[in-house]
Write an enzyme that holds these catalytic residues in place. Structure first.
Site, mmCIF file in Angstrom:
data_model
loop_
_atom_site.group_PDB
_atom_site.id
_atom_site.type_symbol
_atom_site.label_atom_id
_atom_site.label_comp_id
_atom_site.label_asym_id
_atom_site.label_seq_id
_atom_site.Cartn_x
_atom_site.Cartn_y
_atom_site.Cartn_z
ATOM 1 N N CYS A 290 0.799 -1.229 0.000
ATOM 2 C CA CYS A 290 0.000 0.000 0.000
ATOM 3 C C CYS A 290 0.828 1.274 0.000
ATOM 4 O O CYS A 290 0.830 2.020 -0.973
ATOM 5 C CB CYS A 290 -0.929 0.000 1.212
ATOM 6 S SG CYS A 290 -2.084 -1.364 1.209
HETATM 7 N N1 NAD Z 1 -2.871 -6.276 1.992
HETATM 8 C C1 NAD Z 1 -3.262 -5.232 2.657
HETATM 9 O O1 NAD Z 1 -2.941 -5.066 3.808
HETATM 10 C C2 NAD Z 1 -4.179 -4.188 2.024
HETATM 11 C C3 NAD Z 1 -4.727 -3.197 2.855
HETATM 12 C C4 NAD Z 1 -5.581 -2.263 2.303
HETATM 13 C C5 NAD Z 1 -5.857 -2.311 0.934
HETATM 14 N N2 NAD Z 1 -5.289 -3.270 0.148
HETATM 15 C C6 NAD Z 1 -5.649 -3.279 -1.276
HETATM 16 O O2 NAD Z 1 -6.485 -4.392 -1.522
HETATM 17 C C7 NAD Z 1 -6.249 -4.914 -2.842
HETATM 18 C C8 NAD Z 1 -5.905 -6.392 -2.756
HETATM 19 O O3 NAD Z 1 -4.715 -6.525 -2.041
HETATM 20 P P1 NAD Z 1 -4.248 -7.912 -1.426
HETATM 21 O O4 NAD Z 1 -3.176 -7.570 -0.461
HETATM 22 O O5 NAD Z 1 -5.406 -8.719 -0.959
HETATM 23 O O6 NAD Z 1 -3.633 -8.603 -2.744
HETATM 24 P P2 NAD Z 1 -3.213 -10.149 -2.916
HETATM 25 O O7 NAD Z 1 -2.221 -10.177 -3.994
HETATM 26 O O8 NAD Z 1 -2.884 -10.735 -1.586
HETATM 27 O O9 NAD Z 1 -4.542 -10.860 -3.398
HETATM 28 C C9 NAD Z 1 -5.148 -10.596 -4.616
HETATM 29 C C10 NAD Z 1 -5.773 -11.888 -5.136
HETATM 30 O O10 NAD Z 1 -6.470 -11.572 -6.334
HETATM 31 C C11 NAD Z 1 -6.309 -12.684 -7.214
HETATM 32 N N3 NAD Z 1 -6.602 -12.246 -8.576
HETATM 33 C C12 NAD Z 1 -5.859 -11.470 -9.387
HETATM 34 N N4 NAD Z 1 -6.503 -11.274 -10.545
HETATM 35 C C13 NAD Z 1 -7.684 -11.928 -10.467
HETATM 36 C C14 NAD Z 1 -8.789 -12.088 -11.333
HETATM 37 N N5 NAD Z 1 -8.816 -11.533 -12.546
HETATM 38 N N6 NAD Z 1 -9.830 -12.836 -10.911
HETATM 39 C C15 NAD Z 1 -9.816 -13.418 -9.674
HETATM 40 N N7 NAD Z 1 -8.795 -13.301 -8.817
HETATM 41 C C16 NAD Z 1 -7.754 -12.548 -9.198
HETATM 42 C C17 NAD Z 1 -4.872 -13.124 -6.982
HETATM 43 O O11 NAD Z 1 -4.648 -14.447 -7.426
HETATM 44 C C18 NAD Z 1 -4.765 -12.978 -5.455
HETATM 45 O O12 NAD Z 1 -5.137 -14.178 -4.798
HETATM 46 C C19 NAD Z 1 -5.145 -4.045 -3.425
HETATM 47 O O13 NAD Z 1 -5.713 -3.010 -4.164
HETATM 48 C C20 NAD Z 1 -4.471 -3.459 -2.196
HETATM 49 O O14 NAD Z 1 -3.859 -2.219 -2.468
HETATM 50 C C21 NAD Z 1 -4.467 -4.219 0.678
#
Ligand code: NAD
Length: 452
Positions: A290
């Site tokens: 992030c």
């Molecule tokens: N991790 C954090 O602490 C956090 C906190 C706040 C916001 N965010 C935001 O949340 C969002 C997700 O982050 P995350 O950390 O969960 O990412 P991540 O990489 O852990 O998980 C994303 C998932 O989406 C899947 N994916 C990708 N493309 C896909 C598709 N077309 N169809 C289905 N699945 C698909 C991936 O395989 C993966 O399992 C991002 O925008 C991030 O900035 C994350």
């Protein structure tokens, strides 16, 4: 496998289904954000289906296992008993009443937003879109993504000539769209996830109300805002605030080091002010999915409006430089021992981007390892959360973790991530030289510690 479309009509009916826990929830992207969210809904007795393109994740969940350190397999099994299932089959979206998107939003190699995960997902949803369905985006992104990028794809590519509900309309050929940012702070156990207020902005009042009802069933408080763009900007403000303040203390740390003042003592003293000061802490550089990434989503979008976000750029410049400062400090510390980085045996303690979590993304430890290797150091690492570091988006280290035995064999031990499990007294006792980037050794006085 059933492919019956969810019976949904008016927003009132969907709201009732949500209140009665009869709404079927689809969560797309079962990563650090999506999987815990799925479990929260499941815990509140909703029937949840998770969608992911990563077959290994789907398989693990189907077998009742977990791939996230802080989520126990038992929690997956409890959710499964409650109806949770995981699939990569987008056709099952027709069964869902609400679809929540939690896919990655990284930067590309030019440091620009990479919206491909959002657009791929939207293209995949569109053919299965149903009248009355609620679609919510949670991924962090620039203001305008929901309405300018997602909605046109959904409207153009659905098979039922559906349009997004706008204004006060509630027609039969409509679907609802909202943005609601994820605000989780990984590793922070001081606030239960359900107690983090959920900001929600719908394209129209019905979408806001439906998304508010949906999240109101799992979060203690929802915070409605007037549009998806406002909700998108809210998330960015929060992360930019953090990024800029971390840069500020990182810069002041560099000055304090020159002046012989302990920045940590200064922050602790300033924190006693009962108003107007919030502490941020210096470190070896920004990490995580992030803070190092999200601000640049806004910088990029701002250019469309002939606007330069100078605070973001300056903060980025300072924060990006921190691993180089660590490298210089290691060089300086070795120099005191009449040694050079070239040829030195160095152990990096902690590679996760912050303490007590199993997330390596954008971790400054990876940059520090690469910089040290480039300078000719022989680098090993230890991290209880990572027995192995393979290939990531920007690195390919292929390193196996070392144990904490015989620390005296290293010319220098560098504390990059201050995991709680480490016994810092023992580490200082056994090491020849310790460079501490996190003030993890604050209560220890020893000439072999170099704080940087
Ligand atoms: N991790 C954090 O602490 C956090 C906190 C706040 C916001 N965010 C935001 O949340 C969002 C997700 O982050 P995350 O950390 O969960 O990412 P991540 O990489 O852990 O998980 C994303 C998932 O989406 C899947 N994916 C990708 N493309 C896909 C598709 N077309 N169809 C289905 N699945 C698909 C991936 O395989 C993966 O399992 C991002 O925008 C991030 O900035 C994350």
């Amino acid at each position: 496998m059933t492919t019956l479309s969810a019976s949904r009509r008016s927003p009132e009916q969907l709201k009732l289904k949500i209140e009665q826990r009869k709404a079927r929830i689809g969560i797309i992207g079962l990563g650090y954000v999506g999987l815990p969210l799925a479990l929260l809904f499941s815990d509140q007795k909703f029937s949840v289906t998770g969608f992911d393109i990563d077959d290994r994740k789907v398989e693990t969940l189907t077998k009742g296992g977990s791939y996230i350190y802080r989520i126990r397999s038992e929690e997956i099994q409890t959710a499964k008993a409650q109806g949770f299932s995981a699939t990569s089959d987008y056709a099952r979206l027709v069964e869902m009443d609400a679809v929540i998107i939690c896919v990655p939003t990284p930067l590309n190699q030019y440091h620009e937003p990479d919206l491909s995960f959002i657009t791929d997902t939207t293209h995949a949803i569109a053919p299965h879109l149903q009248p009355g369905q609620l679609v919510v985006l949670e991924s962090t992104t620039y203001p305008g993504t929901t309405e300018e990028v997602m909605v046109p794809i959904l409207e153009k590519e659905n098979k039922n000539s559906l349009k997004v509900a706008r204004g006060l309309s509630a027609g039969e050929k409509e679907f609802y769209v909202a943005f609601s940012p994820e605000r989780e702070d990984p590793g922070n156990t001081s606030v239960a996830r359900r107690d983090i207020p959920k900001v929600v902005g719908g394209v129209n009042p019905n979408a806001s109300e439906l998304a508010g009802a949906l999240y109101g069933s799992i979060f203690t408080r929802t915070v409605p805002v007037s549009s998806p763009a406002t909700a998108e900007m809210t998330k960015l403000l929060e992360n930019i605030y953090r990024c800029v303040n971390i840069a500020l203390v990182n810069e002041l740390k560099l000055l304090c080091l020159r002046m012989g003042i302990d920045i940590w003592e200064v922050i602790a003293a300033a924190s006693t002010k009962p108003f107007g000061f919030h502490p941020f802490y210096p470190g070896p550089g920004l990490g995580g999915h992030c803070i190092p990434v999200d601000p640049f989503y806004l910088s990029w979008k701002a250019k469309e409006w002939d606007f330069r976000t100078r605070f973001i750029e300056l903060a980025g410049e300072i924060n990006i430089n921190m691993p180089y400062h660590v490298l210089a400090s290691i060089g300086g510390a070795l120099n005191q021992h009449k040694k050079s980085v070239n040829g030195a045996k160095i152990l990096i303690l902690g590679v996760a981007y912050k303490k007590d979590i199993d997330d390596l993304r954008e971790s400054p430890a990876l940059t520090i390892i690469e910089l040290l290797q480039k300078e000719g150091a022989e680098v090993k690492y230890n991290d209880p959360y990572f027995p192995f570091i393979g290939k990531g988006r920007k690195y390919d280290l292929q390193m196996k973790g070392s144990d904490l035995e015989n620390l005296g064999q290293y010319d220098c031990v560098v504390i990059v991530t201050d995991h709680s499990d480490y016994d810092y007294r023992k580490i200082v006792r056994e090491a020849r030289l310790v460079v501490d980037t996190r003030n993890a050794t604050k209560s220890i006085q020893d000439a072999k510690i170099v704080r940087c």
